[in-house]
Scaffold this active site. Structure first.
Site, PDB file in Angstrom:
ATOM      1  N   GLU A 270      17.631 -13.109  44.720  1.00 59.73           N
ATOM      2  CA  GLU A 270      16.485 -13.629  45.766  1.00 59.73           C
ATOM      3  C   GLU A 270      17.155 -14.447  46.767  1.00 59.73           C
ATOM      4  O   GLU A 270      16.459 -15.455  47.213  1.00 59.73           O
ATOM      5  CB  GLU A 270      15.237 -14.232  44.857  1.00 59.73           C
ATOM      6  CG  GLU A 270      14.705 -13.407  43.651  1.00 59.73           C
ATOM      7  CD  GLU A 270      13.659 -14.275  42.978  1.00 59.73           C
ATOM      8  OE1 GLU A 270      13.621 -15.524  43.019  1.00 59.73           O
ATOM      9  OE2 GLU A 270      12.631 -13.491  42.534  1.00 59.73           O
ATOM     10  N   ASP A 349      10.028 -10.830  34.584  1.00 62.57           N
ATOM     11  CA  ASP A 349       9.714 -12.252  35.324  1.00 62.57           C
ATOM     12  C   ASP A 349       8.532 -12.996  34.671  1.00 62.57           C
ATOM     13  O   ASP A 349       7.394 -12.692  35.463  1.00 62.57           O
ATOM     14  CB  ASP A 349       9.589 -12.180  36.689  1.00 62.57           C
ATOM     15  CG  ASP A 349       9.634 -13.423  37.487  1.00 62.57           C
ATOM     16  OD1 ASP A 349      10.005 -14.363  36.634  1.00 62.57           O
ATOM     17  OD2 ASP A 349       9.278 -13.609  38.623  1.00 62.57           O
ATOM     18  N   GLU A 377       2.860 -19.372  36.199  1.00 64.95           N
ATOM     19  CA  GLU A 377       2.784 -18.438  37.448  1.00 64.95           C
ATOM     20  C   GLU A 377       2.147 -17.380  37.283  1.00 64.95           C
ATOM     21  O   GLU A 377       1.296 -16.749  38.194  1.00 64.95           O
ATOM     22  CB  GLU A 377       4.290 -18.323  37.915  1.00 64.95           C
ATOM     23  CG  GLU A 377       4.555 -17.400  39.064  1.00 64.95           C
ATOM     24  CD  GLU A 377       5.889 -17.188  39.128  1.00 64.95           C
ATOM     25  OE1 GLU A 377       6.943 -17.691  38.655  1.00 64.95           O
ATOM     26  OE2 GLU A 377       6.338 -16.357  40.147  1.00 64.95           O
ATOM     27  N   GLU A 495      -4.275 -11.811  28.049  1.00 61.22           N
ATOM     28  CA  GLU A 495      -3.733 -10.379  28.077  1.00 61.22           C
ATOM     29  C   GLU A 495      -4.787  -9.299  28.365  1.00 61.22           C
ATOM     30  O   GLU A 495      -4.464  -8.242  28.783  1.00 61.22           O
ATOM     31  CB  GLU A 495      -2.757 -10.458  26.916  1.00 61.22           C
ATOM     32  CG  GLU A 495      -2.188  -8.961  26.901  1.00 61.22           C
ATOM     33  CD  GLU A 495      -1.047  -8.693  25.747  1.00 61.22           C
ATOM     34  OE1 GLU A 495      -1.394  -9.623  24.682  1.00 61.22           O
ATOM     35  OE2 GLU A 495      -0.140  -8.249  25.553  1.00 61.22           O
TER      36      GLU A 495
HETATM   37  O1  GCW Z   1       9.348 -16.208  38.975  1.00 61.49           O
HETATM   38  C1  GCW Z   1      10.218 -16.130  39.974  1.00 61.49           C
HETATM   39  C2  GCW Z   1       9.592 -16.779  40.928  1.00 61.49           C
HETATM   40  C3  GCW Z   1      10.189 -17.511  41.963  1.00 61.49           C
HETATM   41  C4  GCW Z   1      11.362 -18.286  41.184  1.00 61.49           C
HETATM   42  C5  GCW Z   1      12.250 -17.171  40.475  1.00 61.49           C
HETATM   43  C6  GCW Z   1      13.404 -17.609  39.886  1.00 61.49           C
HETATM   44  C7  GCW Z   1      12.381 -20.399  41.701  1.00 61.49           C
HETATM   45  O2  GCW Z   1       8.471 -16.254  41.682  1.00 61.49           O
HETATM   46  O3  GCW Z   1       9.524 -18.592  42.802  1.00 61.49           O
HETATM   47  O4  GCW Z   1      12.230 -19.033  42.087  1.00 61.49           O
HETATM   48  O5  GCW Z   1      11.207 -16.552  39.576  1.00 61.49           O
HETATM   49  O6  GCW Z   1      13.142 -17.983  38.506  1.00 61.49           O
HETATM   50  O7  GCW Z   1      14.420 -17.944  40.196  1.00 61.49           O
END
Ligand code: GCW
Length: 662
Positions: A270, A349, A377, A495
């Protein structure tokens, strides 16, 4: 902002409680950690009994009955303890300061629960060596994916140290968390300077406070620091000059902050810098840093959440789910002993449902930490209630088949499978400077539960929720039953009204909140779910991306075939027609409709029961929760309606129960 005491908020115990018979404590208070244990017990006693716990010097060898006594017991491991009743006294036995501190918190726990004192005999030892929180706090005070206010560590590029810092350390120690990374893994701006003399004094003070509660301070590190601090032109891990730079820097840093545990690094993901820029591997990068911190007993925790967010992930050959695995599997065994690989629970994620990351079981010669996210998140951002411990329990119980026995994720991260000591569990923290620490009062159950679970993964989700409820809100039976019902149903409900059958996402890409079925984060057009008029799901079998084959057998075959793939992950692994029959007997489309209606009904039931607690919870907490529950109720409907409408339009198949879809 003021702050509350979470599960360390004490209330009076019964008048006739035998705990009131304890009135003295024998200890040498000048010992740093013991001093904290003593103060903790004194606070608890005065608030729970109204009477003071009298401190007597430990040199007095004859103890009066009704005392708390610290005793040496070499049979207890480094952080273990044995707390028991003996002739009307309470003995806290351990072999280290930290063990005594944990023993003191155990006593407080038992007293809050009003468990019997006579006959008490509790021997415990943490199962996972490292039990860490990862804060994604930025130095301007904002928190990446933070849902409970601003940072209490940073403000305007300065480090904050106040009463709250101490309470934070107390809360962590009380659930056995022994490490905290205070700054965001995306290290930018001022945070790059945390390893310079600009911040050493404050960091040293912070680390000393932490040390008093058995917690090691960790920092996230900017891989490109040699360049970004303006001192070198390169951060090539194989360059002599760069290696020397890190060695000198670490000598300085550890010289100034002796209690530092080490560093957490996000590299080549990222947009963060890393060894790829120089054509080097993650092992080259991690080992260079590990060598530099090694003389000080430091650890390098290297994240496996590595993927290129600029790539076009629609291509079946480059499945994002494979990325972590493909980047690290070849490097297994190439890392130095003080490197730990930190792996998210799933390959994507932190979705509401994902399979377990295939690096668990894949890696056999690398230290590993399991990373979970209690910052919600993707699970309702602490506006929806979502108790995540049942999910973590499933992840921990997953059999990887990396060995014949003792091969679960829990076995791996507690060091059993591969005989390791540098391993454990980390959670992305859900705290901020809100009065109640976690935004939603019920989200504190995730913080509490995470620590307790890492300490003792065989505790059940119900047990941990019950303890948390009683310690936070007292022993009222209705409060306990209702909150337990809500917590234990919350992940399931979430869920149900979210993305179905393991497909994930369907969230607004900007904030990861609220439904957006086609929401997609990359530059080019695409969807995560690949739905068309006939079906939905991503083919990750050997016909598709081949991801299913990354698991050890028999998991690989189980996931590879739609016949044996568990329903809840079917669309993660397979693209299926809407009319495909699940093991449950329902078609995919009918499952989508039913779960979305039922998820909303479950939320309605939770809210109805919660409303009945008015007057039984502190007004402030009740008000905060009620507001969030009202939002959740409406928002769950929005999820239901958007998802059901989308799939009705896409498939043209009506709900067989004839409910109104839009
Ligand atoms: O979950 C995602 C998030 C990012 C985060 C990234 C990570 C800290 O949307 O905000 O960055 O993963 O885990 O590095």
């Amino acid at each position: 902002m003021g702050f509350e005491q979470a599960w360390l908020s004490y209330r009076m115990i019964r008048e006739d409680s035998e705990w009131r018979g304890i009135g003295r404590i024998y200890a040498d208070e000048d010992d740093f950690i013991i001093g904290n244990a003593v103060r903790e017990l004194q606070k608890a006693w005065s608030e729970m009994t109204g009477a003071a716990l009298m401190l007597c010097p430990d040199s007095q060898k004859t103890h009066q009955a009704g005392s708390i006594i610290f005793r040496q017991d070499e049979g207890c491991g480094p952080e273990g303890y044995h707390v028991f009743e003996e002739d009307g006294n309470v003995v806290i036995a351990a072999s280290t300061d930290c063990g005594w501190l944990y023993g003191a918190f155990e006593l407080i726990h038992q007293m809050q629960m009003e468990n019997p004192l006579s006959g008490m005999d509790i021997r415990k030892e943490p199962v996972m060596p490292l039990r860490m929180l990862n804060h994604w706090d930025n130095m301007d005070g904002s928190i990446e994916r933070g849902y409970s206010g601003n940072s209490f560590f940073f403000e305007n590029d300065e480090i904050l140290i106040d009463e709250r810092t101490v309470t934070y350390a107390r809360l962590l120690a009380s659930v056995g968390i022994n490490g905290a990374v205070i700054n965001n893994v995306n290290v930018k701006d001022a945070a790059t300077w945390l390893i310079t003399d600009r911040y050493f004094d404050k960091l040293r003070r912070l680390s000393e406070i932490f040390a008093g509660y058995g917690i090691k301070l960790f920092l996230s590190l900017n891989y490109a620091a040699p360049v970004e601090l303006g001192q070198l032109d390169s951060a090539d891990p194989l360059s002599e000059e760069v290696r020397e730079w890190w060695k000198r820097r670490m000598q300085l840093v550890f010289g100034q902050i002796p209690n530092l545990g080490g560093f957490l690094i996000k590299a080549d993901s990222e947009g963060r810098p890393g060894p790829f820029t120089y054509g080097r591997t993650h092992a080259d990068g991690a080992n260079m840093l590990a060598e530099a911190v090694e003389p000080y007993g430091g650890l390098i925790i290297w994240r496996c959440f590595v993927y290129n967010c600029k790539q076009d992930w629609r291509d079946y050959v480059t499945d994002r789910a494979r990325s972590g695995y493909d980047n690290f599997i070849e490097l297994d065994g190439a890392f130095r002993d003080n490197v730990i690989l930190q792996i998210k629970n799933g390959p994507m994620d932190f979705q509401v449902r994902e399979p377990v990351h295939p690096l668990f079981g894949g890696l056999k010669a690398s230290n590993q930490i399991l990373e979970v996210q209690i910052a919600q998140e993707y699970t309702g951002q602490q506006r929806h209630v979502c108790y995540l411990i049942p999910m973590f329990k499933e992840v921990l119980a997953f059999r990887t088949y990396a060995a014949k026995t003792d091969d679960t994720v829990m076995d791996i991260v507690s060091g059993k499978t591969f005989n390791q000591t540098k391993c454990g569990m980390a959670a992305v923290a859900n705290t901020g400077n809100d009065e109640n620490w976690t935004g939603h009062d019920l989200a504190a159950a995730n913080l509490y539960g995470f620590g307790r679970l890492a300490f003792n993964p065989s505790a059940t989700a119900e047990e941990l929720a019950t303890e948390w409820i009683v310690r936070t809100f007292g022993k009222d039976q209705e409060v306990r039953e209702v909150l337990l019902f809500i917590l234990m149903n919350s992940w399931k409900a979430y869920e149900m009204y979210n993305a179905p059958l393991g497909i994930g996402w369907m969230v607004n890409p900007a904030y990861h909140y609220g439904p957006s079925v086609d929401g997609y984060e990359y530059d080019r057009w695409g969807t995560y779910h690949r739905a068309d008029h006939a079906g939905i799901g991503v083919d990750r079998s050997h016909h598709g991306t081949g991801y299913a084959g990354l698991y050890e057998e028999p998991n690989a075959s189980m996931y590879d075939s739609p016949e044996s793939c568990p329903d809840e992950l079917l669309l993660f692994f397979h693209h299926m027609p809407y009319v495909h029959k699940l093991h449950s007997g329902k078609t995919v489309i009918q499952h989508v409709y039913d779960t979305h209606f039922e998820g909303v009904e479950l939320v309605d039931e939770m809210v109805k029961r919660f409303e009945g607690l008015e007057g039984k919870l502190p007004d402030k907490a009740f008000g905060r929760m009620l507001e969030r529950f009202q939002h959740q109720k409406e928002h769950a409907r929005e999820w239901r309606d958007q998802i059901n409408t989308y799939f009705y339009r896409k498939s043209g198949i009506a709900d067989e129960k004839g409910r109104k879809i839009f």
